[in-house]
Motif scaffolding. Structure first.
Motif, PDB file in Angstrom:
ATOM      1  N   LYS A   5      -4.879   6.288   2.294  1.00 24.50           N
ATOM      2  CA  LYS A   5      -3.887   6.224   3.367  1.00 24.50           C
ATOM      3  C   LYS A   5      -2.513   6.686   2.888  1.00 24.50           C
ATOM      4  O   LYS A   5      -1.877   7.544   3.496  1.00 24.50           O
ATOM      5  CB  LYS A   5      -3.791   4.786   3.908  1.00 24.50           C
ATOM      6  N   SER A   6      -2.104   6.091   1.748  1.00 21.34           N
ATOM      7  CA  SER A   6      -0.772   6.452   1.229  1.00 21.34           C
ATOM      8  C   SER A   6      -0.733   7.928   0.856  1.00 21.34           C
ATOM      9  O   SER A   6       0.254   8.624   1.105  1.00 21.34           O
ATOM     10  CB  SER A   6      -0.432   5.620   0.000  1.00 21.34           C
ATOM     11  N   THR A   7      -1.856   8.389   0.282  1.00 17.56           N
ATOM     12  CA  THR A   7      -1.908   9.791  -0.119  1.00 17.56           C
ATOM     13  C   THR A   7      -1.708  10.686   1.097  1.00 17.56           C
ATOM     14  O   THR A   7      -0.928  11.646   1.057  1.00 17.56           O
ATOM     15  CB  THR A   7      -3.267  10.083  -0.780  1.00 17.56           C
TER      16      THR A   7
ATOM     17  N   ALA B 279       5.887   5.396   7.838  1.00 17.03           N
ATOM     18  CA  ALA B 279       6.047   4.046   7.284  1.00 17.03           C
ATOM     19  C   ALA B 279       4.766   3.632   6.583  1.00 17.03           C
ATOM     20  O   ALA B 279       3.701   3.597   7.192  1.00 17.03           O
ATOM     21  CB  ALA B 279       6.408   3.075   8.400  1.00 17.03           C
ATOM     22  N   ASP B 280       4.867   3.352   5.280  1.00 15.23           N
ATOM     23  CA  ASP B 280       3.692   2.942   4.505  1.00 15.23           C
ATOM     24  C   ASP B 280       3.700   1.428   4.352  1.00 15.23           C
ATOM     25  O   ASP B 280       4.460   0.872   3.573  1.00 15.23           O
ATOM     26  CB  ASP B 280       3.736   3.628   3.128  1.00 15.23           C
ATOM     27  N   GLU B 281       2.847   0.770   5.145  1.00 13.01           N
ATOM     28  CA  GLU B 281       2.770  -0.695   5.174  1.00 13.01           C
ATOM     29  C   GLU B 281       4.148  -1.330   5.231  1.00 13.01           C
ATOM     30  O   GLU B 281       4.544  -2.071   4.330  1.00 13.01           O
ATOM     31  CB  GLU B 281       2.018  -1.213   3.942  1.00 13.01           C
ATOM     32  N   PRO B 282       4.901  -1.045   6.268  1.00 13.04           N
ATOM     33  CA  PRO B 282       6.290  -1.520   6.324  1.00 13.04           C
ATOM     34  C   PRO B 282       6.379  -3.035   6.376  1.00 13.04           C
ATOM     35  O   PRO B 282       7.410  -3.601   6.023  1.00 13.04           O
ATOM     36  CB  PRO B 282       6.845  -0.885   7.603  1.00 13.04           C
TER      37      PRO B 282
HETATM   38 MG    MG Z   1      -1.293   2.553  -0.061  1.00 16.98          MG
END
Ligand code: MG
Ligand code: ATP
Lengths: 786, 220
Positions: B44-46, B165-168
């Motif tokens: 996901k982050s990638t 937004a990455d897991e805000p």
């Molecule tokens: Mg991640």
């Protein structure tokens, strides 16, 4: 933007106090060292630059070819100046300068002493010594005129106007003050307190027209828009025109810009001179500064983990790499600025000591705008130098990696940092080795057999009636028990004033042009000076009146002249014969670093300037001196007796090398201190960054020692590598330095071992402290810190 | 607004090629609010970093506002990014040495905006997020929720068109998380395109569309 950078930099500085402290201290010390050296270099480079006509001024030198070897020296015959003026239309003016021993100056009852020169009336026109009072054009025309410097005028006349006042010099002639000039500045090759006109020398009968008597300095001012290259080839014919006796001798012009720094000739070519020392110290200044900058680089990059996140955020916020580079450079500039201020304070505090060391009176020119410009530039350069690598390194982080905290760089020494540490320690080790060898060399020369006894020996330059009343003075010195023996000589026992190759003896080879030193003494010379007789006897005019024409040879002379049985031989010098009556061991009259030259000591019919007095060691020195002064006062009432201790004079022969030694020691110490500061900082960061690893290892049962070893091992490898690199560099440098001394120490391997060991011990103390501290920390705490 | 076509991303570790993204196709229209979900390590982050141009990919085409990102030079790409994209992180990533005010101001410093204008923009943001009173505090003096508000304010200050937004809300309690989500849907209503990564179905429900990732592949 700039304000934002500045703010961040300032807050970073305050937040990381120990980091800032180490960096500022290191940089400040490094900058202060470099500033001191630069100050000195600036002074050396600025010699004679105040003369407005400096680009057209030259000194006349001679070139003399003997046995295919070229000798160069600056003394010229007195008629040369007018010959040059007459024969070369490019020449605007010439001026001669003649040496004058210190003289006594009387104003009524008041006595003063001063050093001056006899010069041609053109002197003040050619050289820039601004006239404060009086008329420069006519000041040196009259035979009885005298030009005073500001300081001497003030000390003699105080506030009264000196112009037109009459002074009596050496109890002989009266002079009327015709002008007052500014004191020659400290960067002037000419030093004098007063000037006398050439006409006065003529009046004394000292103005000979002899082309073979090279006794004065001759200076030339070329006309504007003329070039040296046009006159130089034709100048070669000058000497031949007036003096056919020496076809191998020619004159040449030596430009003012090179007088101070370059005037060292070997075989007719310039071979450096002071400029070499200037370059050497310039190099040292650069390196010390670099070592300090390396600290900053190392600590900044070691801290990169802490800065990485910031870099990532800024990049994500849209920062280009260039703006980050600018930001980090700004930080190093700020640090350099603060350090620069501290450095200035340190320099100001250290200047008195430094001045004493280098024998100068350097000062910070804080009123000169140029000075501040230079300081700003210096700080800027330091900031850029220190910040260059860290800014490029830190700004290169990729934002995602940086935000993940991915940089592992600071846990071990990464390659560039290794190179930097090795660079620092290489320099430090080279300096340690140099320091040891310079000291050994001085020690070796000091321990060398002098060949005379310097204890209780003083000498006096004759002046006034001390020469004519010599017999009376001598008798009273001995009868009063003040002195054990007294001798009159041509020069002090520590100075070689005269030598010649034009000396004859039986069996001399036709082309032998080896220099033989001349020295004269009336009587009791071996006894007074403590020379060691190996054959024959000392001069004794009471029992052997013919001893005034006798001579002693030193062993080198005996060897050189090839005498099997020296006593009874005859040598010829300056048109007279000297009968050898004795042989002495060589003694060091000139350089303790050079082998002794052949020498003959002629008897009482020589020329004399100095009285040597062997004081009676049984009396307290104070009493001896008091009695000495009163006896001289009695027979030479007009003069304050001057005396010098031979041991002090002898010690001065080592002053230059001692200065080099002290400076080398000083900068070696500073470099070590700065390097250690850096190492200390680096070690503490690495320990901090490995705190978790240390904790885990301890929990698993590792001993303090094994952890301390783990933390310091890398550093030892680096120091060992530095040692390997430093050894050949130091060997080469010291080999080159020692080559200038015919009498020298050999380089021993243990010097290198000692330097290496010293570096290791220093590292052990610096790094070991951190390592042991980290290893001793409570593992639970360490683990919780994550 | 943007379109990914056949995106592959891999890393080589010890001779093995490990795929982080496999043949990802994704098209996002202006005004969408997308949630990316999937197990930990699914990429996901990638993916978000690739969309945000913080990370490269090895194969495929990426068009952003009609610009072919895969052919652009680094400089051009960051200019594009700087102008149109804002980023919010799970770990907030505020600069500790700067105050709230200065943190929010930072992106403006890298765009040629006059100081008076900057002041007005930051004041607006502080106002909007109700943190005027905190503007002179440093991040360590704030609660997690407040820090994330500052992080979002910073992401929005340069008026991006796309917010990533990455897991805000990953580090926040549920009440703080809800506030942030309310804020996001408010922003979305005002026209902002948003892509968020989340582990929570509830948070995903604020979005207009959810994408599921599994082993670097979009799972339909
Ligand atoms: Mg991640
Ligand atoms: N530089 C890299 N080298 C090797 N593997 C990597 C690299 N970066 C990421 N990975 C791997 O790629 C996979 C996807 O990582 P990513 O961070 O995108 O997962 P994620 O879905 O965001 O997980 P999480 O929910 O835990 O945040 C993980 O298995 C990770 O280990």
């Amino acid at each position: 933007m700039i304000r934002n950078y500045f703010k961040i930099a300032w807050r970073n500085l305050l937040r990381n106090k120990s980091f800032s402290l180490i960096n500022i201290t290191g940089l400040a010390v490094g900058m202060a060292s470099a500033m001191l050296i630069l100050l000195w270099i600036h002074h050396e480079m600025s010699y004679d630059n105040f003369h407005l006509k400096k680009d057209r001024l030259y000194q006349v030198w001679n070139r003399y070819t003997v046995d295919g070897k070229v000798q160069s020296w600056p003394a010229t015959p007195k008629p040369m100046a007018s010959a040059i003026q007459r024969d070369y239309p490019e020449v605007e003016h010439t001026s001669r300068v003649a040496f004058l021993p210190p003289v006594k100056i009387d104003l009524g009852e008041k006595k003063f002493y001063g050093r001056g020169k006899i010069v041609d009336s053109t002197f003040l026109d050619m050289f820039t010594f601004p006239v404060l009072k009086g008329n420069a054009a006519t000041a040196l025309n009259d035979v009885s005129s005298i030009v005073l410097t500001e300081k001497l005028a003030a000390s003699i006349f105080g506030d009264t106007d000196p112009i037109g006042q009459v002074l009596k010099l050496d109890n002989r002639d009266n002079f009327k003050v015709s002008a007052v000039v500014k004191d020659p500045p400290s960067h002037s090759s000419f030093e004098f307190q007063f000037l006398l006109p050439w006409a006065y020398l003529r009046k004394l009968g000292g103005n000979d027209e002899n082309w073979q008597n090279n006794s004065v300095d001759t200076y030339v001012l070329l006309k504007e828009n003329t070039s040296l290259t046009s006159i130089a080839p034709r100048l070669k014919a000058l000497r031949q025109k007036y003096d056919k006796s020496d076809p191998d001798m020619e004159a040449f012009l030596y430009p003012m810009s090179r007088w101070h720094l370059y005037s060292s000739f070997h075989n007719g070519k310039e071979v450096g001179g002071r400029i070499e020392i200037v370059r050497l110290f310039g190099l040292i200044a650069g390196f010390v500064l670099l070592v300090a900058c390396i600290n900053f680089m190392n600590l900044s990059t070691a801290r990169s983990e802490k800065r990485a996140r910031e870099v990532g955020i800024r990049k994500v916020s849209g920062a280009y790499r260039t703006s980050l580079v600018a930001q980090f450079l700004g930080e190093s500039m700020l640090l350099a600025g603060i350090s620069g201020i501290f450095a200035l304070v340190m320099v100001q505090l250290a200047l008195p000591f430094f001045n004493e060391l280098v024998g100068k009176s350097l000062a910070l020119q804080t009123r000169e705008p140029l000075f501040w410009l230079f300081i700003t530039g210096f700080i800027g350069i330091t900031g850029i130098l220190a910040g260059s690598y860290p800014s490029v390194y830190l700004s290169s982080f990729k934002p995602i990696n940086a935000l993940k905290g991915g940089s592992k760089a600071s846990k071990t020494l990464i390659a560039p940092r290794k190179i930097l540490v090795v660079g620092q320690f290489t320099f430090a080790i080279v300096l340690i080795i140099a320091t040891i060898i310079v000291r050994q060399q001085i020690r070796k020369a000091q321990d060398r057999e002098m060949g005379f006894t310097k204890d209780n020996l003083v000498y006096h330059f004759t002046e006034g009636e001390s020469a004519s009343n010599y017999r009376l003075i001598k008798e009273e010195l001995i009868s009063s028990g003040t002195a054990l023996s007294v001798t009159m000589t041509s020069s002090p026992v520590t100075e070689n004033w005269s030598n010649t190759w034009d000396i004859g003896w039986k069996g001399k080879a036709a082309h032998d042009k080896t220099l033989v030193s001349r020295f004269y003494a009336d009587e009791a010379v071996t006894r007074t000076l403590g020379l060691e007789l190996v054959a024959g006897r000392d001069f004794d005019l009471t029992n052997f009146p013919a001893d005034s024409g006798a001579a002693l040879l030193n062993e080198s002379a005996v060897k050189h002249m090839g005498f099997k049985d020296p006593v009874g031989q005859v040598i010829k010098d300056m048109g007279r014969e000297w009968h050898v009556i004795g042989v002495i061991k060589d003694f060091i009259i000139s350089s303790p670093y050079h082998p002794s030259e052949p020498m003959y000591i002629g008897g009482a019919s020589g020329f004399f300037n100095v009285i040597h007095i062997k004081l009676n060691g049984r009396n307290p020195m104070k009493e001896n001196i008091a009695s000495l002064l009163s006896i001289f006062k009695k027979y030479n009432p007009e003069y304050e007796m001057n005396y010098r201790f031979v041991d002090e004079q002898y010690a001065r022969k080592f002053a230059d090398e001692q200065r080099t030694g002290t400076l080398a020691t000083l900068f070696a110490l500073l470099t070590i201190v700065i390097s250690c500061l850096g190492l200390f900082g680096l070690a503490s960061y690495m320990a901090e960054n490995r705190i978790k690893e240390i904790g885990v290892r301890k929990v698993l049962g590792a001993s303090v020692l094994s952890i301390a070893t783990l933390l310091s091992r890398d550093f030892f490898k680096l120091v060992a590598l530095s040692f390997v690199i430093a050894t050949p560099i130091a060997w080469w440098a010291m080999h080159t330095w020692l080559a200038d001394f015919p009498y020298r120490v050999s380089i021993h391997w243990w010097v290198f071992a000692l330097a290496g060991l010293a570096a290791m011990v220093i590292t052990l103390v610096t790094v070991g402290f951190q390592a042991v501290k980290a290893a001793h920390a409570n593992p639970v705490k360490a683990l919780r810190s994550e | 607004m943007l379109e990914l076509k056949g995106i592959f991303k891999w890393v080589n570790t010890g001779g093995n090629r490990v795929f982080l993204l496999k043949d990802v196709d994704l098209s996002v229209k202006e005004g969408e609010f997308i949630s990316i979900m999937g197990p930990s390590g699914s990429g996901k982050s990638t993916l978000l970093n690739v969309i945000g141009m913080l990370d490269d990919f090895n194969e495929g085409e990426y068009t952003f506002l009609h610009e072919p990102v895969h052919t652009l030079k680094e400089k051009h790409r960051s200019a594009l990014y700087k102008q149109y994209i804002g980023f919010v992180f799970q770990a907030y990533h505020l600069i500790d040495e700067l105050t709230v005010y200065e943190n929010i101001e930072t992106p403006l410093l890298y765009q040629d905006i006059k100081s008076s204008e900057r002041k007005a923009l930051v004041a607006d943001m502080l106002d909007r997020f109700n943190i005027v009173g905190k503007k002179d505090l440093f991040p360590t003096q704030l609660s997690g929720g407040q820090q994330q508000l500052v992080g979002i304010a910073r992401a929005l200050i340069a008026k991006p068109r796309l917010l990533l937004a990455d897991e805000p809300t990953g580090n926040l309690n549920s009440k703080q998380g809800e506030e942030i989500m309310e804020l996001f849907s408010q922003l979305n209503k005002e026209g902002m395109t948003i892509i968020q990564v989340t582990h929570s179905e509830k948070n995903a429900s604020y979005g207009t569309r959810t994408i599921h990732l599994l082993d670097g592949r979009i799972d339909n």
